[in-house]
Design a protein around this motif. Sequence first.
Motif, PDB file in Angstrom:
ATOM      1  N   MET A   1       0.773  -1.007   0.002  1.00 49.69           N
ATOM      2  CA  MET A   1       0.020  -0.102  -0.009  1.00 49.69           C
ATOM      3  C   MET A   1       0.746   1.183  -0.119  1.00 49.69           C
ATOM      4  N   PRO A   2       0.717   2.404  -0.818  1.00 47.66           N
ATOM      5  CA  PRO A   2       1.574   3.305  -0.936  1.00 47.66           C
ATOM      6  C   PRO A   2       1.195   4.296   0.293  1.00 47.66           C
ATOM      7  N   ALA A   3       2.270   4.886   0.643  1.00 45.12           N
ATOM      8  CA  ALA A   3       2.066   5.881   1.944  1.00 45.12           C
ATOM      9  C   ALA A   3       1.365   6.970   1.573  1.00 45.12           C
ATOM     10  N   LYS A   4       0.571   7.383   2.648  1.00 46.06           N
ATOM     11  CA  LYS A   4      -0.335   8.359   2.247  1.00 46.06           C
ATOM     12  C   LYS A   4       0.161   9.801   2.482  1.00 46.06           C
ATOM     13  N   LYS A   5       0.209  10.800   1.740  1.00 45.03           N
ATOM     14  CA  LYS A   5       0.633  12.162   1.588  1.00 45.03           C
ATOM     15  C   LYS A   5       0.143  13.009   2.685  1.00 45.03           C
ATOM     16  N   ARG A   6       0.988  13.372   3.454  1.00 49.10           N
ATOM     17  CA  ARG A   6       0.445  14.493   4.385  1.00 49.10           C
ATOM     18  C   ARG A   6      -0.044  15.759   3.682  1.00 49.10           C
ATOM     19  N   ASP A   7      -1.080  16.635   4.133  1.00 44.81           N
ATOM     20  CA  ASP A   7      -1.352  17.976   3.577  1.00 44.81           C
ATOM     21  C   ASP A   7      -0.898  18.747   4.250  1.00 44.81           C
ATOM     22  N   PRO A   8      -0.010  19.421   3.806  1.00 50.26           N
ATOM     23  CA  PRO A   8       1.003  20.587   4.460  1.00 50.26           C
ATOM     24  C   PRO A   8       0.224  21.976   4.934  1.00 50.26           C
ATOM     25  N   GLY A   9      -1.017  22.060   4.167  1.00 47.30           N
ATOM     26  CA  GLY A   9      -1.947  23.103   4.294  1.00 47.30           C
ATOM     27  C   GLY A   9      -1.818  24.258   3.290  1.00 47.30           C
ATOM     28  N   PRO A  10      -2.470  25.229   3.216  1.00 46.03           N
ATOM     29  CA  PRO A  10      -2.341  26.225   2.306  1.00 46.03           C
ATOM     30  C   PRO A  10      -1.150  27.252   2.383  1.00 46.03           C
ATOM     31  N   SER A  11      -0.580  27.251   3.585  1.00 46.92           N
ATOM     32  CA  SER A  11       0.368  28.262   3.527  1.00 46.92           C
ATOM     33  C   SER A  11       1.718  27.635   3.043  1.00 46.92           C
ATOM     34  N   VAL A  12       1.959  26.366   2.782  1.00 47.09           N
ATOM     35  CA  VAL A  12       2.935  25.822   2.147  1.00 47.09           C
ATOM     36  C   VAL A  12       2.942  26.041   0.749  1.00 47.09           C
ATOM     37  N   LYS A  13       4.009  26.704   0.131  1.00 44.10           N
ATOM     38  CA  LYS A  13       3.845  26.978  -1.352  1.00 44.10           C
ATOM     39  C   LYS A  13       4.463  25.951  -2.325  1.00 44.10           C
ATOM     40  N   ASP A  14       5.256  24.910  -1.801  1.00 41.44           N
ATOM     41  CA  ASP A  14       5.934  24.023  -2.704  1.00 41.44           C
ATOM     42  C   ASP A  14       5.955  22.747  -1.775  1.00 41.44           C
ATOM     43  N   ALA A  15       4.683  22.211  -2.123  1.00 39.51           N
ATOM     44  CA  ALA A  15       4.434  20.821  -1.255  1.00 39.51           C
ATOM     45  C   ALA A  15       5.400  19.723  -1.525  1.00 39.51           C
ATOM     46  N   GLU A  16       6.024  19.445  -2.759  1.00 39.52           N
ATOM     47  CA  GLU A  16       6.918  18.461  -2.897  1.00 39.52           C
ATOM     48  C   GLU A  16       8.208  18.666  -2.191  1.00 39.52           C
ATOM     49  N   VAL A  17       8.807  19.999  -1.905  1.00 42.47           N
ATOM     50  CA  VAL A  17       9.864  20.176  -1.204  1.00 42.47           C
ATOM     51  C   VAL A  17       9.713  19.880   0.258  1.00 42.47           C
ATOM     52  N   TYR A  18       8.492  20.280   0.582  1.00 39.10           N
ATOM     53  CA  TYR A  18       7.960  20.203   2.027  1.00 39.10           C
ATOM     54  C   TYR A  18       8.235  18.552   2.373  1.00 39.10           C
ATOM     55  N   GLU A  19       7.613  17.990   1.595  1.00 38.42           N
ATOM     56  CA  GLU A  19       7.337  16.350   1.849  1.00 38.42           C
ATOM     57  C   GLU A  19       8.651  15.852   2.192  1.00 38.42           C
ATOM     58  N   ALA A  20       9.495  16.473   1.088  1.00 38.98           N
ATOM     59  CA  ALA A  20      10.794  15.726   1.179  1.00 38.98           C
ATOM     60  C   ALA A  20      11.568  16.120   2.294  1.00 38.98           C
ATOM     61  N   LEU A  21      11.587  17.279   2.682  1.00 37.65           N
ATOM     62  CA  LEU A  21      12.123  17.449   4.014  1.00 37.65           C
ATOM     63  C   LEU A  21      11.580  16.912   5.205  1.00 37.65           C
ATOM     64  N   ARG A  22      10.201  16.863   5.058  1.00 44.35           N
ATOM     65  CA  ARG A  22       9.683  16.158   6.383  1.00 44.35           C
ATOM     66  C   ARG A  22      10.016  14.755   6.230  1.00 44.35           C
ATOM     67  N   ASP A  23      10.342  14.072   5.143  1.00 46.04           N
ATOM     68  CA  ASP A  23      10.547  12.750   5.222  1.00 46.04           C
ATOM     69  C   ASP A  23      12.153  12.384   5.687  1.00 46.04           C
ATOM     70  N   ASP A  24      12.704  13.594   5.552  1.00 40.66           N
ATOM     71  CA  ASP A  24      14.272  13.546   5.935  1.00 40.66           C
ATOM     72  C   ASP A  24      14.128  13.685   7.357  1.00 40.66           C
ATOM     73  N   GLY A  25      13.313  14.227   8.294  1.00 43.21           N
ATOM     74  CA  GLY A  25      13.062  14.445   9.468  1.00 43.21           C
ATOM     75  C   GLY A  25      13.011  15.998  10.013  1.00 43.21           C
ATOM     76  N   ALA A  26      12.948  16.861   9.114  1.00 40.05           N
ATOM     77  CA  ALA A  26      13.029  18.289   9.279  1.00 40.05           C
ATOM     78  C   ALA A  26      11.315  18.341  10.063  1.00 40.05           C
ATOM     79  N   SER A  27      11.410  19.488  10.928  1.00 31.78           N
ATOM     80  CA  SER A  27      10.502  19.915  11.855  1.00 31.78           C
ATOM     81  C   SER A  27       9.440  20.616  10.745  1.00 31.78           C
TER      82      SER A  27
END
Length: 91
Positions: A1-27
Amino acid sequence: MPAKKRDPGPSVKDAEVYEALRDDGASKEKAARIANAAAAQGRSKVGRRGGGAEDYEDRTVDELRKRAAELDIEGRSTMTKSELIDALRNH
């Protein structure tokens, strides 16, 4: 089953970069800050920045507490050097 994507919300302008950073452990805060900078200025420009600060281990406790105060990290006045470093890296 593929991992569920988190919704960063409307304040995040580049969701792809946000997700990559969160996956790497960034706050959430750090990931949002970098993602928004990447959206505003371009990913390559943001990627070239950084690296100019000295290592936390090379700083004094007073310098670490000052940086923690800038980031409004609670409990900084009673933290040891290693606790301050951990809090700064993971805020």
